[in-house]
Motif scaffolding. Structure first.
Motif, PDB file in Angstrom:
ATOM      1  N   ALA A  45       0.792  -1.240   0.000  1.00  0.00           N
ATOM      2  CA  ALA A  45       0.000   0.000   0.000  1.00  0.00           C
ATOM      3  C   ALA A  45       0.826   1.294   0.000  1.00  0.00           C
ATOM      4  CB  ALA A  45      -0.990  -0.015   1.167  1.00  0.00           C
ATOM      5  N   PRO A  46       1.863   1.430   0.819  1.00  0.00           N
ATOM      6  CA  PRO A  46       2.584   2.709   0.850  1.00  0.00           C
ATOM      7  C   PRO A  46       3.343   3.041  -0.441  1.00  0.00           C
ATOM      8  CG  PRO A  46       3.140   1.356   2.776  1.00  0.00           C
ATOM      9  CD  PRO A  46       2.339   0.511   1.849  1.00  0.00           C
ATOM     10  N   HIS A  47       3.531   2.063  -1.314  1.00  0.00           N
ATOM     11  CA  HIS A  47       4.298   2.284  -2.538  1.00  0.00           C
ATOM     12  C   HIS A  47       3.417   2.663  -3.732  1.00  0.00           C
ATOM     13  CE1 HIS A  47       7.925   0.788  -0.601  1.00  0.00           C
ATOM     14  NE2 HIS A  47       7.174  -0.173  -0.090  1.00  0.00           N
ATOM     15  N   LEU A  48       2.120   2.437  -3.615  1.00  0.00           N
ATOM     16  CA  LEU A  48       1.219   2.697  -4.737  1.00  0.00           C
ATOM     17  C   LEU A  48       1.141   4.183  -5.039  1.00  0.00           C
ATOM     18  CD1 LEU A  48      -1.577   0.162  -3.835  1.00  0.00           C
ATOM     19  CD2 LEU A  48       0.195  -0.073  -5.592  1.00  0.00           C
ATOM     20  N   GLY A  49       1.272   4.508  -6.306  1.00  0.00           N
ATOM     21  CA  GLY A  49       1.227   5.901  -6.741  1.00  0.00           C
ATOM     22  C   GLY A  49       2.566   6.613  -6.701  1.00  0.00           C
ATOM     23  N   ALA A  50       3.580   5.998  -6.123  1.00  0.00           N
ATOM     24  CA  ALA A  50       4.905   6.632  -6.038  1.00  0.00           C
ATOM     25  C   ALA A  50       5.555   6.673  -7.424  1.00  0.00           C
ATOM     26  CB  ALA A  50       5.796   5.874  -5.064  1.00  0.00           C
ATOM     27  N   ALA A  51       6.000   7.842  -7.826  1.00  0.00           N
ATOM     28  CA  ALA A  51       6.584   8.019  -9.159  1.00  0.00           C
ATOM     29  C   ALA A  51       7.877   7.238  -9.346  1.00  0.00           C
ATOM     30  CB  ALA A  51       6.831   9.507  -9.404  1.00  0.00           C
ATOM     31  N   ASP A  52       8.544   6.887  -8.253  1.00  0.00           N
ATOM     32  CA  ASP A  52       9.840   6.216  -8.369  1.00  0.00           C
ATOM     33  C   ASP A  52       9.765   4.697  -8.180  1.00  0.00           C
ATOM     34  OD1 ASP A  52       9.178   6.446  -5.674  1.00  0.00           O
ATOM     35  OD2 ASP A  52      11.235   6.864  -5.031  1.00  0.00           O
ATOM     36  N   LEU A  53       8.562   4.110  -8.276  1.00  0.00           N
ATOM     37  CA  LEU A  53       8.448   2.656  -8.125  1.00  0.00           C
ATOM     38  C   LEU A  53       8.852   1.921  -9.399  1.00  0.00           C
ATOM     39  CD1 LEU A  53       7.627   0.178  -6.453  1.00  0.00           C
ATOM     40  CD2 LEU A  53       5.278   0.513  -7.302  1.00  0.00           C
ATOM     41  N   LEU A  54       8.407   2.398 -10.554  1.00  0.00           N
ATOM     42  CA  LEU A  54       8.640   1.713 -11.825  1.00  0.00           C
ATOM     43  C   LEU A  54       9.536   2.542 -12.736  1.00  0.00           C
ATOM     44  CD1 LEU A  54       4.965   0.608 -12.590  1.00  0.00           C
ATOM     45  CD2 LEU A  54       6.780  -0.754 -11.510  1.00  0.00           C
ATOM     46  N   THR A  55      10.273   1.856 -13.593  1.00  0.00           N
ATOM     47  CA  THR A  55      11.027   2.540 -14.635  1.00  0.00           C
ATOM     48  C   THR A  55      10.070   2.878 -15.781  1.00  0.00           C
ATOM     49  OG1 THR A  55      11.582   0.517 -15.847  1.00  0.00           O
ATOM     50  CG2 THR A  55      13.088   1.174 -14.055  1.00  0.00           C
TER      51      THR A  55
END
Length: 189
Positions: A45-55
């Motif tokens: 949950a805390p990672h969803l929407g974070a711009a730096d999760l995926l390349t």
């Protein structure tokens, strides 16, 4: 139902590495599948929407069908993390899964229809699917499940790109898909 799989272990982000470590800790507890899915959902949950999760490459879709990017497959096969990229209108068939699963909407919105399998009424009768729930999953939503009872269909009904992060209790890099069975039975809707 298979989608092209893109898996390159070398491409990662610092945030994805943190998510992998968090999931590894939760899975390593050796709890039953439903409890594991719950704990993994808390970690996702805390990672969803974070711009730096995926390349940028891991955000690429396919005009023909939704695209699966395997982001991580644990060396012992205990879990995998996958990004599904959906262009508007793309959908799955009705299916169930090989293992427990946690999904979180990273970007956009997904719709889901859940089903229950009703066995044949008698000799010569046919089994059928009954829709039990329609769910709209907006950005940031997390859900988890464990077989049996995980029959559903998912689609992107919004007019923009949708990306969801899926964490499975199986080695999707080896299996190629999380789908155990596709259902082509009559459904009530």
């Amino acid at each position: 139902m298979t989608t092209p799989t893109a898996y390159r272990a070398a491409r990662t982000t610092e945030r994805l590495d943190t998510l992998v470590a968090d999931v590894r800790e939760a899975v390593g507890r050796g709890l039953p599948p439903d409890l594991t899915a719950y704990l993994v959902g808390e970690r996702l949950a805390p990672h969803l929407g974070a711009a730096d999760l995926l390349t940028d490459e891991q955000r690429e879709g396919d005009p023909e069908h939704y695209r699966q990017h395997v982001l991580h497959a644990e060396h012992d096969g205990s879990f995998s993390i996958v990004a599904l990229v959906w262009l508007p209108g793309q959908r799955t068939s009705v299916h169930d899964h090989v293992s427990w699963c946690v999904t979180g909407v990273h970007e956009g919105e997904e719709q889901e229809r859940r089903y229950r399998l009703v066995p044949a009424a008698g000799p010569g009768g046919a089994a059928r699917l009954v829709a039990t729930e329609d769910v709209v999953n907006p950005q940031g939503s997390v859900c988890g499940f464990a077989p049996p009872g995980d029959i559903h269909r998912v689609w992107n009904a919004c007019g923009t790109l949708a990306i969801s992060i899926h964490i499975y209790g199986a080695d999707i890099a080896r299996l190629g898909s999380s789908v155990r069975r596709v259902y082509e039975l009559p459904a009530d809707r």
